[in-house]
Design a protein around this motif. Sequence first.
Motif, PDB file in Angstrom:
ATOM      1  N   UNK A   1      -7.812   2.297  -3.273  1.00 33.46           N
ATOM      2  CA  UNK A   1      -6.354   2.481  -3.254  1.00 33.46           C
ATOM      3  C   UNK A   1      -5.640   1.136  -3.270  1.00 33.46           C
ATOM      4  N   UNK A   2      -6.126   0.187  -2.468  1.00 30.23           N
ATOM      5  CA  UNK A   2      -5.527  -1.157  -2.475  1.00 30.23           C
ATOM      6  C   UNK A   2      -5.706  -1.839  -3.824  1.00 30.23           C
ATOM      7  N   UNK A   3      -6.881  -1.670  -4.411  1.00 29.09           N
ATOM      8  CA  UNK A   3      -7.161  -2.278  -5.709  1.00 29.09           C
ATOM      9  C   UNK A   3      -6.270  -1.681  -6.799  1.00 29.09           C
ATOM     10  N   UNK A   4      -6.094  -0.354  -6.775  1.00 27.03           N
ATOM     11  CA  UNK A   4      -5.230   0.308  -7.761  1.00 27.03           C
ATOM     12  C   UNK A   4      -3.781  -0.121  -7.603  1.00 27.03           C
TER      13      UNK A   4
ATOM     14  N   UNK B   1       0.466  -1.391  -9.965  1.00 23.89           N
ATOM     15  CA  UNK B   1       1.854  -1.667  -9.568  1.00 23.89           C
ATOM     16  C   UNK B   1       2.110  -3.137  -9.254  1.00 23.89           C
ATOM     17  N   UNK B   2       1.071  -3.954  -9.265  1.00 23.85           N
ATOM     18  CA  UNK B   2       1.255  -5.376  -8.991  1.00 23.85           C
ATOM     19  C   UNK B   2       1.474  -5.695  -7.528  1.00 23.85           C
ATOM     20  N   UNK B   3       1.176  -4.733  -6.623  1.00 27.77           N
ATOM     21  CA  UNK B   3       1.388  -4.969  -5.188  1.00 27.77           C
ATOM     22  C   UNK B   3       0.329  -5.917  -4.639  1.00 27.77           C
ATOM     23  N   UNK B   4       0.776  -6.842  -3.806  1.00 25.75           N
ATOM     24  CA  UNK B   4      -0.147  -7.748  -3.140  1.00 25.75           C
ATOM     25  C   UNK B   4      -0.735  -7.069  -1.899  1.00 25.75           C
ATOM     26  N   UNK B   5       0.042  -6.178  -1.303  1.00 26.07           N
ATOM     27  CA  UNK B   5      -0.422  -5.429  -0.131  1.00 26.07           C
ATOM     28  C   UNK B   5       0.195  -4.035  -0.178  1.00 26.07           C
ATOM     29  N   UNK B   6      -0.282  -3.150   0.673  1.00 27.43           N
ATOM     30  CA  UNK B   6       0.365  -1.862   0.917  1.00 27.43           C
ATOM     31  C   UNK B   6       0.703  -1.766   2.394  1.00 27.43           C
ATOM     32  N   UNK B   7       1.860  -1.213   2.686  1.00 23.67           N
ATOM     33  CA  UNK B   7       2.158  -0.903   4.074  1.00 23.67           C
ATOM     34  C   UNK B   7       1.143   0.139   4.547  1.00 23.67           C
ATOM     35  N   UNK B   8       0.831   0.116   5.836  1.00 23.33           N
ATOM     36  CA  UNK B   8      -0.231   0.982   6.347  1.00 23.33           C
ATOM     37  C   UNK B   8       0.024   2.450   6.017  1.00 23.33           C
ATOM     38  N   UNK B   9       1.256   2.923   6.177  1.00 30.91           N
ATOM     39  CA  UNK B   9       1.540   4.336   5.900  1.00 30.91           C
ATOM     40  C   UNK B   9       1.387   4.642   4.413  1.00 30.91           C
ATOM     41  N   UNK B  10       1.803   3.684   3.554  1.00 34.48           N
ATOM     42  CA  UNK B  10       1.591   3.859   2.110  1.00 34.48           C
ATOM     43  C   UNK B  10       0.112   4.002   1.808  1.00 34.48           C
ATOM     44  N   UNK B  11      -0.685   3.133   2.396  1.00 34.60           N
ATOM     45  CA  UNK B  11      -2.120   3.126   2.133  1.00 34.60           C
ATOM     46  C   UNK B  11      -2.765   4.443   2.559  1.00 34.60           C
ATOM     47  N   UNK B  12      -2.455   4.900   3.777  1.00 33.12           N
ATOM     48  CA  UNK B  12      -3.050   6.144   4.281  1.00 33.12           C
ATOM     49  C   UNK B  12      -2.644   7.319   3.398  1.00 33.12           C
ATOM     50  N   UNK B  13      -1.370   7.369   3.029  1.00 28.59           N
ATOM     51  CA  UNK B  13      -0.863   8.479   2.219  1.00 28.59           C
ATOM     52  C   UNK B  13      -1.504   8.489   0.832  1.00 28.59           C
ATOM     53  N   UNK B  14      -1.554   7.341   0.181  1.00 29.83           N
ATOM     54  CA  UNK B  14      -2.098   7.279  -1.179  1.00 29.83           C
ATOM     55  C   UNK B  14      -3.609   7.500  -1.182  1.00 29.83           C
ATOM     56  N   UNK B  15      -4.308   6.937  -0.198  1.00 33.51           N
ATOM     57  CA  UNK B  15      -5.754   7.136  -0.126  1.00 33.51           C
ATOM     58  C   UNK B  15      -6.088   8.598   0.135  1.00 33.51           C
ATOM     59  N   UNK B  16      -5.281   9.252   0.948  1.00 30.68           N
ATOM     60  CA  UNK B  16      -5.499  10.666   1.229  1.00 30.68           C
ATOM     61  C   UNK B  16      -5.406  11.489  -0.044  1.00 30.68           C
TER      62      UNK B  16
ATOM     63  N   UNK C   1       3.741 -10.628 -14.264  1.00 27.30           N
ATOM     64  CA  UNK C   1       2.323 -10.804 -14.579  1.00 27.30           C
ATOM     65  C   UNK C   1       1.588  -9.474 -14.564  1.00 27.30           C
ATOM     66  N   UNK C   2       0.515  -9.393 -15.367  1.00 28.11           N
ATOM     67  CA  UNK C   2      -0.315  -8.200 -15.376  1.00 28.11           C
ATOM     68  C   UNK C   2      -1.022  -8.061 -14.030  1.00 28.11           C
ATOM     69  N   UNK C   3      -1.468  -9.187 -13.463  1.00 24.25           N
ATOM     70  CA  UNK C   3      -2.112  -9.168 -12.154  1.00 24.25           C
ATOM     71  C   UNK C   3      -1.089  -9.071 -11.034  1.00 24.25           C
TER      72      UNK C   3
ATOM     73  N   UNK D   1      16.127  -0.951 -14.046  1.00 21.81           N
ATOM     74  CA  UNK D   1      15.411  -0.841 -12.769  1.00 21.81           C
ATOM     75  C   UNK D   1      14.029  -1.473 -12.919  1.00 21.81           C
ATOM     76  N   UNK D   2      13.763  -2.440 -12.106  1.00 21.78           N
ATOM     77  CA  UNK D   2      12.465  -3.120 -12.131  1.00 21.78           C
ATOM     78  C   UNK D   2      11.725  -2.766 -10.846  1.00 21.78           C
ATOM     79  N   UNK D   3      10.516  -2.278 -10.983  1.00 20.69           N
ATOM     80  CA  UNK D   3       9.736  -1.893  -9.816  1.00 20.69           C
ATOM     81  C   UNK D   3       9.498  -3.112  -8.922  1.00 20.69           C
ATOM     82  N   UNK D   4       9.825  -2.942  -7.649  1.00 20.55           N
ATOM     83  CA  UNK D   4       9.600  -4.035  -6.699  1.00 20.55           C
ATOM     84  C   UNK D   4       8.118  -4.116  -6.346  1.00 20.55           C
ATOM     85  N   UNK D   5       7.597  -5.318  -6.276  1.00 14.62           N
ATOM     86  CA  UNK D   5       6.205  -5.524  -5.922  1.00 14.62           C
ATOM     87  C   UNK D   5       6.109  -5.977  -4.464  1.00 14.62           C
ATOM     88  N   UNK D   6       5.230  -5.341  -3.724  1.00 10.87           N
ATOM     89  CA  UNK D   6       5.034  -5.750  -2.326  1.00 10.87           C
ATOM     90  C   UNK D   6       4.477  -7.167  -2.282  1.00 10.87           C
ATOM     91  N   UNK D   7       5.247  -8.066  -1.698  1.00 15.85           N
ATOM     92  CA  UNK D   7       4.838  -9.464  -1.599  1.00 15.85           C
ATOM     93  C   UNK D   7       5.590 -10.102  -0.443  1.00 15.85           C
TER      94      UNK D   7
END
Length: 733
Positions: A219-222, A227-242, A463-465, A711-717
């Motif tokens: 989930x973190x890798x995806x 989405x270009x996120x450097x991190x996920x908030x804990x609740x985001x991570x749990x929800x998406x991984x679920x 960036x793509x990464x 609208x530009x998607x915000x990247x977690x950073x």
Amino acid sequence: MTRIRCVVERITFQSAETGYTVLKCAVSGWNELVPVVGNLMDVNVGSVLLVEGEWKLDRKYGRQFMASRWEETLPATVYGMEKYLGSGLIRGVGPGYAKRIVRTFGAETLQIIENDPRRLLEVEGIGQHRVDMIIESWEKQKEIKNIMVFLQGHDVSAAHAAKIYQAYGPEAIRMIRENPYRMADDIWGIGFRTADTIARKLGLEMDSPVRIRAGLLYTLSQAADNQGHVYLEQSQLIQQASAILSTDEYKTDETRLFRTLQQMMEDRDVRTEELKADLMPEEAPHLAVYLPPFYFAEIGVAGKVRALMEAPAQVLPEADLDALERRNRIEYDGVQREAIRSALRHKVLILTGGPGTGKSTTTLGMIQAMQAAGLRISLAAPTGRAAKRMTEVTGMEAKTIHRLLEYSPSEGYKRNGDHPLETDALIVDECSMIDLILMNSLLKAVPLNARVILIGDTSQLPSVGAGNVLKDLISSGTVPVVELKRIFRQARTSRIVMNAHRINAGQFPQISNARGSDFFMIPGEQAEETAAEIVNLVSRRLPGYFGIRPAEIQVLVPMQRGPCGAGILNQLLQERLNPGDPEKSLRRSGTVFRTGDKVMQIRNNYDKDVYNGDIGEISRVNPAERTLLVIYEGREVAYDIAELDELVLAYATTIHKAQGAEYPVIVMPVINSHFVMLQRNLIYTGITRAKKAVVLVGNSQALGYAIRNDRVSQRNSLLAGRLTRQQSPAAEE
């Protein structure tokens, strides 16, 4: 279920997206070739298949055999043996040698190759070197087939089976049984989904900690990749991984997910950072979860930028701007003059601006002013194409970042904090393309006494990464920035430049389609019709109109999939521009590769020194040895059949993949069926790739929607916060 045994004579159709394949096969008892349809990826002409399925009468295509399951077997007839050996499956044996071998040994052919291969020397034209090649390839195929039998029994495709064998060799089955999820980490192209399918077929429990851990990491890798996120908030991570770990029959227990994540934190499999309330909404969870490489890269970039700016700067003499103007026969405006002075005054500087605003001439002035001050200068860009263009503009050698840092697969970056670059000033172009990981590696190698100038256009796609480094550096307010806004007189004659700025400002472009213009729009509504019009433009109309070769025209698309996506357009353009000889081609995962094809590398391959986005042309295909050669910038690179999933046809490519490149003419569909991807910075990035002309194919409704959609998607950073020291300086110690 009915079972048939057949020899593949032709591959009529194959979709790289879905795997759907139409084969024409010779079947015992049938006078005509039988159409066999289904998911039959990586089947070769000459393969002998045992297929389970059902007969179906199609109104349009007649009687077909619908395959539900298949396996490849060794041929039993002389005819089948010749087809099998000549298919390119065995290195060193093409159709000609296959015919000679079977003519010599008849029905005993495969038995002789298996048990007494040295007898192949009896065949006319076959020497010791070729016999050794055949023996090695035959043994490897046997090992692969054993693994394929195991994996296909667990619904794994032949393409993935070959990759698994290449990664793990004879130990593949044992290693997969021990931990199937390691494939997602070890093998490019095999993700969590495939590994999870294998794991479940092998009997691994759905709530196994091994599975949950792999799902959280995936989930973190995806989030980083998609989405270009450097991190996920804990609740985001749990929800998406679920959501990823759940199925129709099984709902993941989020408490179990949370407990597994806590253990991963203790084991340092992930890194965390407490989010400051003044940087995040109050309702947001106050914990950011990182994959370790992104955590340390973010800390590294922030720390090195601050260290560079705080380190003592060598006092340089003022630039003689009047002398530079006389030398270059140009007149700098006030902002350009300030940019050149700033390059001599500041340790870190960002130069930004759109097309036609003089970034290139300003960069040249900076270089000449620093040379006059006696500084050693290094130039770099993230891609080979961008580096080549920088060299042309400045007259100095510019290198890709990987080459500048002297990367080698076995040692990594030779230039680093312990062995820094020997330079006084580093100038880097196309910085909007540089992701967080690469920027960290680059800055590590910069000596503290050096200057760094970062050049880029923040209106381009990020960036793509993962990360949005250039934008974060600017938004932090800690790094000096010079923005060029004035469009120079020479550039005002180009509708490409003027329309790029209009689009960036949210205005509709000026389109007249008059002769002498460099910006056109051709009507297009339905995706299939638009695709046909693009093929006609590239193959006939535009080469005649502009007096150029089709190879100088690049089709850029918003999406990879769909009837007007890069995948289908590449097939259509290949058939029109380079139909080729089927006997002199290689097929891999639904793509046929022919001599003369335009291709793109889609992953960094440090062994071959080719990188994601590099475009080349196939110079030679060797079906017998199952290899081909690609020319990149005058350098030939060899590929084996198993490596061809690193290549895609590049007659058409996505706009994301074209970042940092320039093409004489670009053709770009802008149609309603692409609406999910249509946004202002995508269109802006696409049209600014063109040097000579832009041809849009579509309708004003779709173009207008894209321009309005800013609208530009915000990247977690947290990079900007770390630079201003608002975000946890203690974590950086």
